[in-house]
Design a protein around this motif. Structure first.
Motif, mmCIF file in Angstrom:
data_model
loop_
_atom_site.group_PDB
_atom_site.id
_atom_site.type_symbol
_atom_site.label_atom_id
_atom_site.label_comp_id
_atom_site.label_asym_id
_atom_site.label_seq_id
_atom_site.Cartn_x
_atom_site.Cartn_y
_atom_site.Cartn_z
ATOM 1 N N LYS A 61 -3.652 1.367 -21.109
ATOM 2 C CA LYS A 61 -3.866 2.541 -21.963
ATOM 3 C C LYS A 61 -3.531 3.794 -21.171
ATOM 4 O O LYS A 61 -3.796 3.882 -19.984
ATOM 5 C CB LYS A 61 -5.321 2.620 -22.417
ATOM 6 N N GLY A 62 -2.956 4.767 -21.860
ATOM 7 C CA GLY A 62 -2.640 6.030 -21.212
ATOM 8 C C GLY A 62 -1.392 5.956 -20.358
ATOM 9 O O GLY A 62 -0.630 4.991 -20.415
ATOM 10 N N ASN A 63 -1.207 6.999 -19.577
ATOM 11 C CA ASN A 63 -0.031 7.108 -18.726
ATOM 12 C C ASN A 63 -0.405 6.900 -17.262
ATOM 13 O O ASN A 63 -1.542 7.125 -16.872
ATOM 14 C CB ASN A 63 0.598 8.499 -18.896
ATOM 15 N N PRO A 64 0.572 6.497 -16.455
ATOM 16 C CA PRO A 64 0.312 6.344 -15.021
ATOM 17 C C PRO A 64 -0.073 7.692 -14.413
ATOM 18 O O PRO A 64 0.486 8.720 -14.768
ATOM 19 C CB PRO A 64 1.653 5.875 -14.453
ATOM 20 N N LEU A 65 -1.041 7.666 -13.514
ATOM 21 C CA LEU A 65 -1.497 8.897 -12.881
ATOM 22 C C LEU A 65 -0.712 9.179 -11.607
ATOM 23 O O LEU A 65 -0.322 8.260 -10.898
ATOM 24 C CB LEU A 65 -2.984 8.783 -12.531
ATOM 25 N N PRO A 66 -0.507 10.460 -11.319
ATOM 26 C CA PRO A 66 0.090 10.797 -10.036
ATOM 27 C C PRO A 66 -0.922 10.565 -8.922
ATOM 28 O O PRO A 66 -2.119 10.480 -9.211
ATOM 29 C CB PRO A 66 0.419 12.286 -10.174
ATOM 30 N N PRO A 67 -0.489 10.447 -7.695
ATOM 31 C CA PRO A 67 0.909 10.516 -7.271
ATOM 32 C C PRO A 67 1.651 9.201 -7.503
ATOM 33 O O PRO A 67 1.073 8.133 -7.382
ATOM 34 C CB PRO A 67 0.789 10.809 -5.771
ATOM 35 N N GLN A 68 2.909 9.335 -7.861
ATOM 36 C CA GLN A 68 3.827 8.207 -7.979
ATOM 37 C C GLN A 68 4.950 8.473 -6.982
ATOM 38 O O GLN A 68 5.438 9.599 -6.885
ATOM 39 C CB GLN A 68 4.387 8.090 -9.403
ATOM 40 N N ILE A 69 5.338 7.454 -6.246
ATOM 41 C CA ILE A 69 6.257 7.652 -5.132
ATOM 42 C C ILE A 69 7.556 6.889 -5.381
ATOM 43 O O ILE A 69 7.535 5.709 -5.730
ATOM 44 C CB ILE A 69 5.598 7.184 -3.823
ATOM 45 N N PHE A 70 8.668 7.593 -5.191
ATOM 46 C CA PHE A 70 10.006 7.032 -5.365
ATOM 47 C C PHE A 70 10.840 7.310 -4.125
ATOM 48 O O PHE A 70 10.629 8.304 -3.438
ATOM 49 C CB PHE A 70 10.720 7.679 -6.562
ATOM 50 N N ASN A 71 11.787 6.428 -3.853
ATOM 51 C CA ASN A 71 12.828 6.690 -2.864
ATOM 52 C C ASN A 71 14.088 6.851 -3.701
ATOM 53 O O ASN A 71 14.611 5.873 -4.218
ATOM 54 C CB ASN A 71 12.959 5.542 -1.869
ATOM 55 N N GLU A 72 14.536 8.108 -3.839
ATOM 56 C CA GLU A 72 15.584 8.456 -4.802
ATOM 57 C C GLU A 72 15.109 7.976 -6.177
ATOM 58 O O GLU A 72 14.056 8.369 -6.618
ATOM 59 C CB GLU A 72 16.939 7.860 -4.403
ATOM 60 N N ALA A 73 15.865 7.057 -6.818
ATOM 61 C CA ALA A 73 15.450 6.568 -8.132
ATOM 62 C C ALA A 73 14.682 5.256 -8.048
ATOM 63 O O ALA A 73 14.223 4.735 -9.048
ATOM 64 C CB ALA A 73 16.672 6.392 -9.026
ATOM 65 N N GLY A 74 14.529 4.733 -6.834
ATOM 66 C CA GLY A 74 13.835 3.455 -6.658
ATOM 67 C C GLY A 74 12.334 3.652 -6.567
ATOM 68 O O GLY A 74 11.854 4.442 -5.753
ATOM 69 N N TYR A 75 11.598 2.928 -7.382
ATOM 70 C CA TYR A 75 10.141 3.042 -7.407
ATOM 71 C C TYR A 75 9.535 2.380 -6.179
ATOM 72 O O TYR A 75 9.820 1.218 -5.883
ATOM 73 C CB TYR A 75 9.598 2.385 -8.680
ATOM 74 N N CYS A 76 8.706 3.125 -5.458
ATOM 75 C CA CYS A 76 7.981 2.577 -4.296
ATOM 76 C C CYS A 76 6.597 2.110 -4.731
ATOM 77 O O CYS A 76 6.187 1.002 -4.419
ATOM 78 C CB CYS A 76 7.842 3.621 -3.198
ATOM 79 N N GLY A 77 5.870 2.989 -5.434
ATOM 80 C CA GLY A 77 4.544 2.612 -5.884
ATOM 81 C C GLY A 77 3.659 3.814 -6.148
ATOM 82 O O GLY A 77 4.095 4.962 -6.102
ATOM 83 N N ASP A 78 2.397 3.516 -6.427
ATOM 84 C CA ASP A 78 1.412 4.562 -6.698
ATOM 85 C C ASP A 78 0.516 4.742 -5.473
ATOM 86 O O ASP A 78 0.801 4.199 -4.406
ATOM 87 C CB ASP A 78 0.601 4.225 -7.947
ATOM 88 N N TYR A 79 -0.572 5.479 -5.632
ATOM 89 C CA TYR A 79 -1.453 5.738 -4.499
ATOM 90 C C TYR A 79 -2.038 4.452 -3.928
ATOM 91 O O TYR A 79 -2.109 4.288 -2.712
ATOM 92 C CB TYR A 79 -2.580 6.706 -4.870
ATOM 93 N N GLU A 80 -2.461 3.542 -4.794
ATOM 94 C CA GLU A 80 -3.065 2.290 -4.317
ATOM 95 C C GLU A 80 -2.072 1.493 -3.468
ATOM 96 O O GLU A 80 -2.435 0.947 -2.425
ATOM 97 C CB GLU A 80 -3.573 1.441 -5.486
ATOM 98 N N ASP A 81 -0.817 1.448 -3.911
ATOM 99 C CA ASP A 81 0.222 0.755 -3.142
ATOM 100 C C ASP A 81 0.431 1.451 -1.798
ATOM 101 O O ASP A 81 0.576 0.795 -0.761
ATOM 102 C CB ASP A 81 1.541 0.729 -3.912
ATOM 103 N N PHE A 82 0.478 2.787 -1.823
ATOM 104 C CA PHE A 82 0.641 3.564 -0.599
ATOM 105 C C PHE A 82 -0.513 3.287 0.357
ATOM 106 O O PHE A 82 -0.305 3.032 1.542
ATOM 107 C CB PHE A 82 0.711 5.063 -0.934
ATOM 108 N N PHE A 83 -1.738 3.322 -0.170
ATOM 109 C CA PHE A 83 -2.928 3.106 0.656
ATOM 110 C C PHE A 83 -2.876 1.732 1.318
ATOM 111 O O PHE A 83 -3.143 1.592 2.509
ATOM 112 C CB PHE A 83 -4.193 3.274 -0.184
ATOM 113 N N GLN A 84 -2.526 0.706 0.549
ATOM 114 C CA GLN A 84 -2.436 -0.646 1.094
ATOM 115 C C GLN A 84 -1.379 -0.731 2.197
ATOM 116 O O GLN A 84 -1.593 -1.370 3.232
ATOM 117 C CB GLN A 84 -2.120 -1.667 -0.005
ATOM 118 N N SER A 85 -0.242 -0.078 1.980
ATOM 119 C CA SER A 85 0.815 -0.123 2.990
ATOM 120 C C SER A 85 0.374 0.620 4.255
ATOM 121 O O SER A 85 0.718 0.219 5.367
ATOM 122 C CB SER A 85 2.130 0.443 2.453
#
Length: 108
Positions: A61-85
């Motif tokens: 439900k709803g829209n993805p929340l920022p921050p959302q991280i991209f490398n150019e047009a390639g999706y890297c992930g959201d905050y949770e993905d960043f935190f895990q990395s």
């Protein structure tokens, strides 16, 4: 390659603001070139971000929340993905970068 961090400058959520600050602060501290893209300022940027987040990463439900991280047009992930990395010491791979930027002898 440019890392793009999609943020919301006018978010009312304390958690979103803290997450955005954590990502930006890490990138700055590690001298990783990046660009902040404020989705509250340009509708086309917000829509681009929503369209380019993989279906499995979108909330039910709803829209993805920022921050959302991209490398150019390639999706890297959201905050949770960043935190895990960050926890796993794999941020540069997460961002699609080969290695940390080189520091000169006076900076290391």
């Amino acid at each position: 390659m440019v890392i793009k961090v999609y943020i919301a400058s006018s978010s009312g959520s304390v958690a979103v603001k803290k997450h955005q600050q954590a990502v930006v602060g890490f990138l700055e501290a590690n001298r990783i070139n990046f660009q902040e893209v404020d989705i509250t300022m340009l509708e086309e940027q917000r829509l681009w971000m929503y369209r380019n987040i993989p279906k499995e990463k979108k909330p039910e439900k709803g829209n993805p929340l920022p921050p959302q991280i991209f490398n150019e047009a390639g999706y890297c992930g959201d905050y949770e993905d960043f935190f895990q990395s960050k926890e796993n010491n794999t941020v540069f791979a997460f961002l699609g970068l080969n290695s940390p930027p080189n520091l000169t002898d006076s900076e290391s």
